[in-house]
Every structure is written in structure tokens, then in C-alpha cells.
Scaffold this motif. Sequence first.
Motif, PDB file in Angstrom:
ATOM      1  N   ALA A 110       0.836  -1.208   0.000  1.00  0.00           N
ATOM      2  CA  ALA A 110       0.000   0.000   0.000  1.00  0.00           C
ATOM      3  C   ALA A 110       0.871   1.259   0.000  1.00  0.00           C
ATOM      4  O   ALA A 110       0.617   2.207  -0.751  1.00  0.00           O
ATOM      5  CB  ALA A 110      -0.927  -0.002   1.219  1.00  0.00           C
ATOM      6  N   LEU A 169      -9.521   8.522  -3.144  1.00  0.00           N
ATOM      7  CA  LEU A 169      -8.694   7.319  -3.138  1.00  0.00           C
ATOM      8  C   LEU A 169      -9.054   6.476  -1.927  1.00  0.00           C
ATOM      9  O   LEU A 169      -9.159   6.993  -0.811  1.00  0.00           O
ATOM     10  CB  LEU A 169      -7.209   7.692  -3.084  1.00  0.00           C
ATOM     11  N   THR A 170      -9.253   5.199  -2.156  1.00  0.00           N
ATOM     12  CA  THR A 170      -9.503   4.242  -1.084  1.00  0.00           C
ATOM     13  C   THR A 170      -8.517   3.102  -1.246  1.00  0.00           C
ATOM     14  O   THR A 170      -8.355   2.570  -2.353  1.00  0.00           O
ATOM     15  CB  THR A 170     -10.938   3.680  -1.161  1.00  0.00           C
ATOM     16  N   ILE A 171      -7.834   2.750  -0.153  1.00  0.00           N
ATOM     17  CA  ILE A 171      -6.937   1.595  -0.158  1.00  0.00           C
ATOM     18  C   ILE A 171      -7.370   0.693   0.992  1.00  0.00           C
ATOM     19  O   ILE A 171      -7.446   1.123   2.136  1.00  0.00           O
ATOM     20  CB  ILE A 171      -5.460   2.005   0.018  1.00  0.00           C
ATOM     21  N   TYR A 222      -7.230  -1.193  -4.164  1.00  0.00           N
ATOM     22  CA  TYR A 222      -7.460   0.245  -4.164  1.00  0.00           C
ATOM     23  C   TYR A 222      -8.555   0.600  -5.169  1.00  0.00           C
ATOM     24  O   TYR A 222      -8.877  -0.162  -6.074  1.00  0.00           O
ATOM     25  CB  TYR A 222      -6.171   1.003  -4.515  1.00  0.00           C
TER      26      TYR A 222
END
Length: 167
Positions: free
Chosen positions: A8, A92-94, A103
Amino acid sequence: MKKEVKSAVDFLAKILRTSKYVNEQQVSIFNENLQNLLCAKYENHWFPSKPNKGSGYRCIRINHSKDPLILQAGLSCGLSDNVLFSIIPKELTIWVDPFDVSYRIGENGSIGVLFESNNTSQSQSSHSSSSVSSDMMSFSANSCKGQFLNEFPRDMGFKQLAAYVYS
């Protein structure tokens, strides 16, 4: 946990490298500090026998607010919050889960895989197949990512998924 966190953080470091305002030393400091911050945060929230447990807690989310750990890592290498968040995508999503890091860029973007492994072969891989694997579709509906992925047919390809999400 360290392999998942590293994947990540390396992804975010690659994004930072695209900016003319960030040098390699800053990226290196950012990378090391963010890895340490995330490992410390996830230490008591990492459940390999129940990978979806704590998924929301381990989700790195940048939308209208700035993730405090990313901000802290940025400040540690001399990047102001304005510079840092002008480089990183606005949405943004991780998801950093045991054995899987994924992601999504944009609220309606498709999901990409940064790291995927099983319990026995902790190997890093990426998806290059033309269809969404059944492994990706088997996430618990209790997780944010699971709810998103379980909405789609198992035989839907990435291009069809992207088109569906975009529509």
C-alpha cells in the motif's frame, strides 16, 4: 502484515514520484514513516484467520478529508498538506487486509489489486486476467470492499466492470 502495508505504501510512493515537487529522499522518508505508522496502527487490528474483521479500521481513505497518517508521513519529509494532497488523487480508497491489498480511485472507479496471497504462499501478484477472479468476489459482505464486489456477476470482466461502474 508487513508485506501488505508495504504494498500500500509503495503504491502511494509511486504516486508521489510523479510530482516535480517531490524528490527521492522525501519519497524514501515518506515511505519509511508511513510504513511504521500503519504497522503501529494495525498491530492490534490484524486478524489473518478473519481477514475482513477490522477492514474498515484499516481502510486508508482520502476524499473530502485528509487521512491523518498520510498527512503525518508527508509532514515528516517536508511536504505540506497542500502539496501532498495536490499530488494524491482526490478520491482514493486503499483496503489493507490480511493477504489482500486493493485500491479504488474515484467514488465510482473500478477496484485494482496491489497485493494478493493465500495463507501458504505469501507471494505478491497482480491481476492480469480478463475477468474478476472468484477469490476477489468471495469477500464477506460485512466489509466495505466485500459489499462493493458482491454486487457484480462473477464472470464480469474488468472492462465490463469499469463500464458498469462508470454508467
